[in-house]
Write a protein that holds these residues in place. Structure first.
Motif, PDB file in Angstrom:
ATOM      1  N   TYR A 276      -8.100  -3.105   1.491  1.00  0.00           N
ATOM      2  CA  TYR A 276      -7.811  -4.508   1.727  1.00  0.00           C
ATOM      3  C   TYR A 276      -7.142  -4.702   3.091  1.00  0.00           C
ATOM      4  O   TYR A 276      -7.524  -5.597   3.865  1.00  0.00           O
ATOM      5  CB  TYR A 276      -6.903  -5.071   0.630  1.00  0.00           C
ATOM      6  CG  TYR A 276      -6.603  -6.539   0.818  1.00  0.00           C
ATOM      7  CD1 TYR A 276      -7.498  -7.499   0.372  1.00  0.00           C
ATOM      8  CD2 TYR A 276      -5.440  -6.961   1.466  1.00  0.00           C
ATOM      9  CE1 TYR A 276      -7.240  -8.855   0.565  1.00  0.00           C
ATOM     10  CE2 TYR A 276      -5.180  -8.302   1.665  1.00  0.00           C
ATOM     11  CZ  TYR A 276      -6.078  -9.248   1.210  1.00  0.00           C
ATOM     12  OH  TYR A 276      -5.833 -10.576   1.416  1.00  0.00           O
ATOM     13  N   VAL A 277      -6.146  -3.883   3.385  1.00  0.00           N
ATOM     14  CA  VAL A 277      -5.452  -3.979   4.672  1.00  0.00           C
ATOM     15  C   VAL A 277      -6.438  -3.782   5.820  1.00  0.00           C
ATOM     16  O   VAL A 277      -6.400  -4.490   6.833  1.00  0.00           O
ATOM     17  CB  VAL A 277      -4.301  -2.954   4.745  1.00  0.00           C
ATOM     18  CG1 VAL A 277      -3.770  -2.808   6.164  1.00  0.00           C
ATOM     19  CG2 VAL A 277      -3.174  -3.360   3.800  1.00  0.00           C
ATOM     20  N   LYS A 278      -7.346  -2.821   5.651  1.00  0.00           N
ATOM     21  CA  LYS A 278      -8.346  -2.560   6.691  1.00  0.00           C
ATOM     22  C   LYS A 278      -9.295  -3.741   6.851  1.00  0.00           C
ATOM     23  O   LYS A 278      -9.598  -4.165   7.980  1.00  0.00           O
ATOM     24  CB  LYS A 278      -9.121  -1.287   6.357  1.00  0.00           C
ATOM     25  CG  LYS A 278     -10.130  -0.892   7.412  1.00  0.00           C
ATOM     26  CD  LYS A 278     -10.813   0.433   7.055  1.00  0.00           C
ATOM     27  CE  LYS A 278     -11.813   0.826   8.133  1.00  0.00           C
ATOM     28  NZ  LYS A 278     -12.484   2.121   7.810  1.00  0.00           N
ATOM     29  N   SER A 279      -9.759  -4.289   5.748  1.00  0.00           N
ATOM     30  CA  SER A 279     -10.734  -5.389   5.816  1.00  0.00           C
ATOM     31  C   SER A 279     -10.126  -6.657   6.414  1.00  0.00           C
ATOM     32  O   SER A 279     -10.815  -7.433   7.072  1.00  0.00           O
ATOM     33  CB  SER A 279     -11.286  -5.698   4.423  1.00  0.00           C
ATOM     34  OG  SER A 279     -10.287  -6.236   3.579  1.00  0.00           O
ATOM     35  N   MET A 280      -8.819  -6.853   6.192  1.00  0.00           N
ATOM     36  CA  MET A 280      -8.142  -8.048   6.706  1.00  0.00           C
ATOM     37  C   MET A 280      -7.524  -7.810   8.077  1.00  0.00           C
ATOM     38  O   MET A 280      -6.902  -8.711   8.648  1.00  0.00           O
ATOM     39  CB  MET A 280      -7.055  -8.482   5.718  1.00  0.00           C
ATOM     40  CG  MET A 280      -7.585  -8.875   4.343  1.00  0.00           C
ATOM     41  SD  MET A 280      -8.716 -10.295   4.395  1.00  0.00           S
ATOM     42  CE  MET A 280      -7.569 -11.593   4.849  1.00  0.00           C
TER      43      MET A 280
ATOM     44  N   GLN B  91       3.694  -0.708  -7.564  1.00  0.00           N
ATOM     45  CA  GLN B  91       2.305  -0.463  -7.939  1.00  0.00           C
ATOM     46  C   GLN B  91       1.556  -1.756  -8.223  1.00  0.00           C
ATOM     47  O   GLN B  91       0.376  -1.888  -7.867  1.00  0.00           O
ATOM     48  CB  GLN B  91       2.242   0.456  -9.161  1.00  0.00           C
ATOM     49  CG  GLN B  91       0.842   0.981  -9.452  1.00  0.00           C
ATOM     50  CD  GLN B  91       0.268   1.756  -8.280  1.00  0.00           C
ATOM     51  OE1 GLN B  91       0.791   2.790  -7.895  1.00  0.00           O
ATOM     52  NE2 GLN B  91      -0.823   1.260  -7.692  1.00  0.00           N
ATOM     53  N   GLU B  92       2.219  -2.737  -8.832  1.00  0.00           N
ATOM     54  CA  GLU B  92       1.565  -4.017  -9.085  1.00  0.00           C
ATOM     55  C   GLU B  92       1.172  -4.693  -7.778  1.00  0.00           C
ATOM     56  O   GLU B  92       0.072  -5.267  -7.667  1.00  0.00           O
ATOM     57  CB  GLU B  92       2.491  -4.927  -9.887  1.00  0.00           C
ATOM     58  CG  GLU B  92       1.857  -6.262 -10.237  1.00  0.00           C
ATOM     59  CD  GLU B  92       2.737  -7.138 -11.101  1.00  0.00           C
ATOM     60  OE1 GLU B  92       2.307  -8.268 -11.417  1.00  0.00           O
ATOM     61  OE2 GLU B  92       3.839  -6.709 -11.469  1.00  0.00           O
ATOM     62  N   LEU B  93       2.044  -4.627  -6.768  1.00  0.00           N
ATOM     63  CA  LEU B  93       1.726  -5.225  -5.473  1.00  0.00           C
ATOM     64  C   LEU B  93       0.612  -4.458  -4.770  1.00  0.00           C
ATOM     65  O   LEU B  93      -0.265  -5.056  -4.137  1.00  0.00           O
ATOM     66  CB  LEU B  93       2.981  -5.253  -4.599  1.00  0.00           C
ATOM     67  CG  LEU B  93       4.072  -6.230  -5.049  1.00  0.00           C
ATOM     68  CD1 LEU B  93       5.377  -5.961  -4.301  1.00  0.00           C
ATOM     69  CD2 LEU B  93       3.627  -7.666  -4.837  1.00  0.00           C
ATOM     70  N   LEU B  94       0.634  -3.131  -4.869  1.00  0.00           N
ATOM     71  CA  LEU B  94      -0.439  -2.326  -4.270  1.00  0.00           C
ATOM     72  C   LEU B  94      -1.781  -2.621  -4.930  1.00  0.00           C
ATOM     73  O   LEU B  94      -2.827  -2.583  -4.271  1.00  0.00           O
ATOM     74  CB  LEU B  94      -0.109  -0.843  -4.407  1.00  0.00           C
ATOM     75  CG  LEU B  94       1.037  -0.299  -3.539  1.00  0.00           C
ATOM     76  CD1 LEU B  94       1.377   1.136  -3.946  1.00  0.00           C
ATOM     77  CD2 LEU B  94       0.676  -0.349  -2.060  1.00  0.00           C
ATOM     78  N   ASP B  95      -1.752  -2.911  -6.223  1.00  0.00           N
ATOM     79  CA  ASP B  95      -2.997  -3.210  -6.946  1.00  0.00           C
ATOM     80  C   ASP B  95      -3.499  -4.632  -6.690  1.00  0.00           C
ATOM     81  O   ASP B  95      -4.656  -4.949  -7.000  1.00  0.00           O
ATOM     82  CB  ASP B  95      -2.783  -3.016  -8.453  1.00  0.00           C
ATOM     83  CG  ASP B  95      -2.611  -1.552  -8.841  1.00  0.00           C
ATOM     84  OD1 ASP B  95      -2.976  -0.682  -8.028  1.00  0.00           O
ATOM     85  OD2 ASP B  95      -2.096  -1.293  -9.935  1.00  0.00           O
ATOM     86  N   ASN B  96      -2.622  -5.475  -6.147  1.00  0.00           N
ATOM     87  CA  ASN B  96      -2.972  -6.866  -5.876  1.00  0.00           C
ATOM     88  C   ASN B  96      -2.619  -7.217  -4.423  1.00  0.00           C
ATOM     89  O   ASN B  96      -1.773  -8.079  -4.157  1.00  0.00           O
ATOM     90  CB  ASN B  96      -2.243  -7.790  -6.835  1.00  0.00           C
ATOM     91  CG  ASN B  96      -2.622  -7.547  -8.292  1.00  0.00           C
ATOM     92  OD1 ASN B  96      -3.637  -8.040  -8.751  1.00  0.00           O
ATOM     93  ND2 ASN B  96      -1.804  -6.777  -8.987  1.00  0.00           N
ATOM     94  N   PRO B  97      -3.245  -6.535  -3.462  1.00  0.00           N
ATOM     95  CA  PRO B  97      -2.846  -6.677  -2.050  1.00  0.00           C
ATOM     96  C   PRO B  97      -3.149  -8.046  -1.463  1.00  0.00           C
ATOM     97  O   PRO B  97      -2.680  -8.360  -0.365  1.00  0.00           O
ATOM     98  CB  PRO B  97      -3.667  -5.591  -1.349  1.00  0.00           C
ATOM     99  CG  PRO B  97      -4.865  -5.401  -2.228  1.00  0.00           C
ATOM    100  CD  PRO B  97      -4.364  -5.601  -3.627  1.00  0.00           C
TER     101      PRO B  97
END
Length: 213
Positions: A40-44, A202-208
């Motif tokens: 997600y970080v890469k795509s954004m 982990q919840e935040l990592l799963d919902n970037p």
């Protein structure tokens, strides 16, 4: 900021028991799953380090006990605590601290972090601002997928600022993982709070997608 008063007798004893120890901090290291976060970080096209610092700071700010600090045997709660994380400099091979005010908006936080980091490259700092303890001390060890870590800190008197560190990413069973270490003062933070922190992360990592808010 407000003062915390323990009305429960067992909680008072728990605080006193650990607060009088010479080494009251405890540390837990575990791997967290980056499989949703990294793509997600890469795509954004988001900056990885600042995104990660924001995420780790948000996870801490969402837990009251991670915003508690000890001042002369009394406990205070900050409305927010702010990451002070290690960054490279142009002045030497050793790091500088980069302190960025935490904001609920990830985009605003990242914008501020970019500017402050640029200033740190040529004007590095390693000193805390006198009288402040509303920090989260953070450090990256990107060369090692560590399984434990020990931090340098004052013990006499000891401080109550949590330490959060992360290491080199690695792949295991087709899963992207990152070692995450969290150290906190045991008079304030217990195992349940530490477990909640890892769950929050982990919840935040799963919902970037929250990084785009």
């Amino acid at each position: 900021m407000k003062k915390i008063v323990f009305d429960n007798q067992h909680r008072k004893k728990h605080f006193a028991f650990f607060n009088h120890m010479n080494h009251p901090h405890f540390n837990i290291t575990a791997n967290v799953n980056l499989s949703s976060f990294l793509p997600y970080v890469k795509s954004m096209e988001l900056p990885l380090t600042y995104s990660l610092v924001y995420l780790l700071s948000k996870a801490a700010n969402d837990i009251n006990e991670f915003r508690w600090r000890i001042r002369e045997n009394e406990v205070v709660e900050h409305e927010r605590v702010h990451p002070s994380f290690t960054v490279p400099t142009d002045e030497a091979e050793v790091f500088s601290f980069c302190t960025v005010p935490f904001k609920t908006s990830a985009q605003d936080f990242i914008t501020d972090a970019k500017q402050i980091n640029e200033d740190m490259k040529t004007n590095p700092s390693i000193e805390d601002e006198p009288g402040r303890d509303d920090y989260l001390f953070m450090s990256a060890i990107p060369w090692i997928s560590f399984t434990s870590i020990q931090h340098a800190m004052h013990y006499h008197p000891h401080d109550s600022v949590p330490r959060i560190s992360w290491g080199k990413f690695f792949v295991q069973n087709n899963t992207n993982l990152m070692p995450l270490s969290v150290q906190a003062h045991h008079a304030l933070v217990d195992g349940r709070h530490m477990g909640r922190y890892f769950e929050n992360v982990q919840e935040l990592l799963d919902n970037p997608e929250l990084l785009s808010v």
